[in-house]
Design a protein around this motif. Structure first.
Motif, PDB file in Angstrom:
ATOM      1  N   PHE A   1      32.092  -8.314   9.261  1.00 28.34           N
ATOM      2  CA  PHE A   1      33.310  -9.953   9.144  1.00 28.34           C
ATOM      3  C   PHE A   1      34.276  -8.804   9.164  1.00 28.34           C
ATOM      4  O   PHE A   1      34.925  -9.624  10.096  1.00 28.34           O
ATOM      5  CB  PHE A   1      32.740 -10.254   7.518  1.00 28.34           C
ATOM      6  CG  PHE A   1      33.565 -11.445   7.248  1.00 28.34           C
ATOM      7  CD1 PHE A   1      33.323 -12.803   7.810  1.00 28.34           C
ATOM      8  CD2 PHE A   1      35.490 -11.863   6.771  1.00 28.34           C
ATOM      9  CE1 PHE A   1      34.003 -14.415   8.155  1.00 28.34           C
ATOM     10  CE2 PHE A   1      36.034 -12.287   7.358  1.00 28.34           C
ATOM     11  CZ  PHE A   1      36.139 -13.781   7.265  1.00 28.34           C
ATOM     12  N   ALA A   2      34.206  -7.758   8.671  1.00 25.25           N
ATOM     13  CA  ALA A   2      35.470  -7.124   8.970  1.00 25.25           C
ATOM     14  C   ALA A   2      35.344  -6.495  10.506  1.00 25.25           C
ATOM     15  O   ALA A   2      36.595  -5.712  11.060  1.00 25.25           O
ATOM     16  CB  ALA A   2      35.278  -5.643   7.497  1.00 25.25           C
ATOM     17  N   LEU A   3      34.771  -6.613  11.574  1.00 24.31           N
ATOM     18  CA  LEU A   3      34.412  -5.808  12.156  1.00 24.31           C
ATOM     19  C   LEU A   3      34.523  -6.960  13.160  1.00 24.31           C
ATOM     20  O   LEU A   3      36.114  -7.374  14.041  1.00 24.31           O
ATOM     21  CB  LEU A   3      33.149  -5.391  12.559  1.00 24.31           C
ATOM     22  CG  LEU A   3      32.845  -5.194  14.333  1.00 24.31           C
ATOM     23  CD1 LEU A   3      33.546  -4.163  14.926  1.00 24.31           C
ATOM     24  CD2 LEU A   3      31.170  -4.959  14.779  1.00 24.31           C
ATOM     25  N   LEU A   4      34.450  -8.064  12.733  1.00 21.58           N
ATOM     26  CA  LEU A   4      34.402  -9.340  13.741  1.00 21.58           C
ATOM     27  C   LEU A   4      36.344  -9.549  13.480  1.00 21.58           C
ATOM     28  O   LEU A   4      36.628 -10.231  14.364  1.00 21.58           O
ATOM     29  CB  LEU A   4      33.481 -10.917  12.949  1.00 21.58           C
ATOM     30  CG  LEU A   4      32.331 -10.697  14.023  1.00 21.58           C
ATOM     31  CD1 LEU A   4      31.768 -11.621  13.485  1.00 21.58           C
ATOM     32  CD2 LEU A   4      32.148 -10.870  15.567  1.00 21.58           C
ATOM     33  N   ALA A   5      36.912  -9.530  12.556  1.00 22.52           N
ATOM     34  CA  ALA A   5      38.047 -10.017  12.009  1.00 22.52           C
ATOM     35  C   ALA A   5      38.918  -9.049  12.609  1.00 22.52           C
ATOM     36  O   ALA A   5      40.085  -9.638  13.555  1.00 22.52           O
ATOM     37  CB  ALA A   5      38.360  -9.871  10.313  1.00 22.52           C
TER      38      ALA A   5
ATOM     39  N   ALA B   1      24.928  -4.174  14.440  1.00 20.79           N
ATOM     40  CA  ALA B   1      25.709  -5.994  14.070  1.00 20.79           C
ATOM     41  C   ALA B   1      26.537  -6.098  15.815  1.00 20.79           C
ATOM     42  O   ALA B   1      26.659  -6.899  15.954  1.00 20.79           O
ATOM     43  CB  ALA B   1      26.876  -4.933  13.752  1.00 20.79           C
ATOM     44  N   MET B   2      26.691  -4.996  16.755  1.00 17.92           N
ATOM     45  CA  MET B   2      27.458  -5.491  17.928  1.00 17.92           C
ATOM     46  C   MET B   2      26.405  -5.962  18.226  1.00 17.92           C
ATOM     47  O   MET B   2      25.837  -6.798  18.745  1.00 17.92           O
ATOM     48  CB  MET B   2      27.126  -4.586  18.513  1.00 17.92           C
ATOM     49  CG  MET B   2      29.150  -3.780  18.395  1.00 17.92           C
ATOM     50  SD  MET B   2      29.937  -4.092  18.844  1.00 17.92           S
ATOM     51  CE  MET B   2      31.836  -2.849  18.189  1.00 17.92           C
ATOM     52  N   GLY B   3      25.050  -6.062  18.435  1.00 15.87           N
ATOM     53  CA  GLY B   3      23.314  -6.412  19.335  1.00 15.87           C
ATOM     54  C   GLY B   3      23.788  -8.083  18.381  1.00 15.87           C
ATOM     55  O   GLY B   3      23.630  -8.946  19.115  1.00 15.87           O
ATOM     56  N   ARG B   4      23.839  -8.208  16.890  1.00 17.90           N
ATOM     57  CA  ARG B   4      23.491  -8.829  16.555  1.00 17.90           C
ATOM     58  C   ARG B   4      24.983 -10.527  17.479  1.00 17.90           C
ATOM     59  O   ARG B   4      24.421 -11.476  17.363  1.00 17.90           O
ATOM     60  CB  ARG B   4      23.710  -9.012  15.341  1.00 17.90           C
ATOM     61  CG  ARG B   4      22.934 -10.504  14.324  1.00 17.90           C
ATOM     62  CD  ARG B   4      23.272  -9.814  12.895  1.00 17.90           C
ATOM     63  NE  ARG B   4      23.124 -10.999  11.817  1.00 17.90           N
ATOM     64  CZ  ARG B   4      23.623 -10.885  11.160  1.00 17.90           C
ATOM     65  NH1 ARG B   4      24.610 -10.760  10.529  1.00 17.90           N
ATOM     66  NH2 ARG B   4      23.381 -12.207  10.365  1.00 17.90           N
ATOM     67  N   PHE B   5      25.976  -9.610  17.153  1.00 14.44           N
ATOM     68  CA  PHE B   5      27.170 -10.356  17.629  1.00 14.44           C
ATOM     69  C   PHE B   5      27.082 -11.057  19.068  1.00 14.44           C
ATOM     70  O   PHE B   5      27.083 -12.099  19.641  1.00 14.44           O
ATOM     71  CB  PHE B   5      28.454  -9.683  17.336  1.00 14.44           C
ATOM     72  CG  PHE B   5      28.842  -9.143  16.135  1.00 14.44           C
ATOM     73  CD1 PHE B   5      28.268 -10.039  15.264  1.00 14.44           C
ATOM     74  CD2 PHE B   5      29.945  -7.892  15.896  1.00 14.44           C
ATOM     75  CE1 PHE B   5      28.311  -9.388  14.126  1.00 14.44           C
ATOM     76  CE2 PHE B   5      29.994  -7.825  15.011  1.00 14.44           C
ATOM     77  CZ  PHE B   5      29.449  -8.121  13.666  1.00 14.44           C
TER      78      PHE B   5
ATOM     79  N   GLY C   1      26.321 -14.586  20.498  1.00 12.22           N
ATOM     80  CA  GLY C   1      27.716 -14.920  21.608  1.00 12.22           C
ATOM     81  C   GLY C   1      28.416 -14.856  20.877  1.00 12.22           C
ATOM     82  O   GLY C   1      29.736 -15.504  21.693  1.00 12.22           O
ATOM     83  N   LEU C   2      28.442 -13.970  20.244  1.00  8.05           N
ATOM     84  CA  LEU C   2      29.771 -13.569  19.443  1.00  8.05           C
ATOM     85  C   LEU C   2      30.776 -12.671  20.311  1.00  8.05           C
ATOM     86  O   LEU C   2      32.036 -12.606  20.408  1.00  8.05           O
ATOM     87  CB  LEU C   2      29.464 -13.150  18.311  1.00  8.05           C
ATOM     88  CG  LEU C   2      29.866 -14.073  17.774  1.00  8.05           C
ATOM     89  CD1 LEU C   2      29.253 -13.787  15.574  1.00  8.05           C
ATOM     90  CD2 LEU C   2      30.769 -15.598  16.546  1.00  8.05           C
ATOM     91  N   LEU C   3      30.113 -11.426  21.325  1.00  5.20           N
ATOM     92  CA  LEU C   3      30.836 -11.164  21.578  1.00  5.20           C
ATOM     93  C   LEU C   3      30.242 -10.826  23.534  1.00  5.20           C
ATOM     94  O   LEU C   3      29.200 -10.791  23.878  1.00  5.20           O
ATOM     95  CB  LEU C   3      30.345  -9.193  21.868  1.00  5.20           C
ATOM     96  CG  LEU C   3      30.819  -8.868  20.007  1.00  5.20           C
ATOM     97  CD1 LEU C   3      30.861  -8.046  20.063  1.00  5.20           C
ATOM     98  CD2 LEU C   3      31.983  -9.337  19.612  1.00  5.20           C
ATOM     99  N   THR C   4      30.848 -11.733  23.990  1.00  4.38           N
ATOM    100  CA  THR C   4      30.812 -11.964  26.070  1.00  4.38           C
ATOM    101  C   THR C   4      32.327 -11.542  26.257  1.00  4.38           C
ATOM    102  O   THR C   4      32.880 -11.620  25.352  1.00  4.38           O
ATOM    103  CB  THR C   4      30.452 -13.370  26.039  1.00  4.38           C
ATOM    104  OG1 THR C   4      31.837 -14.087  25.333  1.00  4.38           O
ATOM    105  CG2 THR C   4      29.268 -13.403  25.111  1.00  4.38           C
ATOM    106  N   GLN C   5      32.127 -10.954  27.660  1.00  6.36           N
ATOM    107  CA  GLN C   5      33.382 -10.844  28.815  1.00  6.36           C
ATOM    108  C   GLN C   5      34.367 -12.022  28.484  1.00  6.36           C
ATOM    109  O   GLN C   5      34.127 -12.970  28.573  1.00  6.36           O
ATOM    110  CB  GLN C   5      32.613 -10.782  29.775  1.00  6.36           C
ATOM    111  CG  GLN C   5      33.958 -10.115  30.834  1.00  6.36           C
ATOM    112  CD  GLN C   5      34.337  -9.791  32.854  1.00  6.36           C
ATOM    113  OE1 GLN C   5      32.509  -9.832  32.903  1.00  6.36           O
ATOM    114  NE2 GLN C   5      34.624  -9.973  32.904  1.00  6.36           N
ATOM    115  N   GLY C   6      35.850 -11.930  27.983  1.00  5.58           N
ATOM    116  CA  GLY C   6      36.176 -12.607  27.800  1.00  5.58           C
ATOM    117  C   GLY C   6      36.397 -14.037  26.761  1.00  5.58           C
ATOM    118  O   GLY C   6      36.686 -15.155  26.956  1.00  5.58           O
ATOM    119  N   ALA C   7      35.283 -13.689  25.740  1.00  2.00           N
ATOM    120  CA  ALA C   7      34.929 -14.670  24.977  1.00  2.00           C
ATOM    121  C   ALA C   7      36.358 -14.109  23.915  1.00  2.00           C
ATOM    122  O   ALA C   7      37.409 -13.400  23.783  1.00  2.00           O
ATOM    123  CB  ALA C   7      33.922 -14.050  23.590  1.00  2.00           C
TER     124      ALA C   7
END
Length: 83
Positions: A36-40, A67-71, A75-81
């Motif tokens: 959560f801290a990483l995403l925030a 964590a990055m793989g899960r994101f 679809g939480l980490l994509t180009q331009g997201a």
């Protein structure tokens, strides 16, 4: 004794949730404090290295690559997201 539906046990502690909304679909993703801290931090525009440091401060045992793989999978980490 099993917890009854609709009963909240305040002594059980909190949960870290990310609510995803894609058009009419809603998904709730339970995360760890570090995830959560990483995403925030990323949402707030922090550089990746700094965001990772903050995530590890929140949860020293966090597996950053998992964590990055899960994101990415969610679809939480994509180009331009935008988080």
């Amino acid at each position: 004794q099993a917890q009854q539906p609709g009963v909240v046990d305040l002594d059980a502690g909190g949960d870290w949730l990310v609510v995803l909304r894609r058009e009419l679909q809603i998904e709730i993703l339970r995360t760890t404090p570090g995830e959560f801290a990483l995403l925030a931090a990323l949402r707030d525009g922090m550089a990746l290295g700094e965001a990772c440091e903050g995530a590890l401060a929140a949860e020293p045992a966090l597996d950053l690559s998992a964590a990055m793989g899960r994101f990415v999978t969610h679809g939480l980490l994509t180009q331009g997201a935008t988080l």
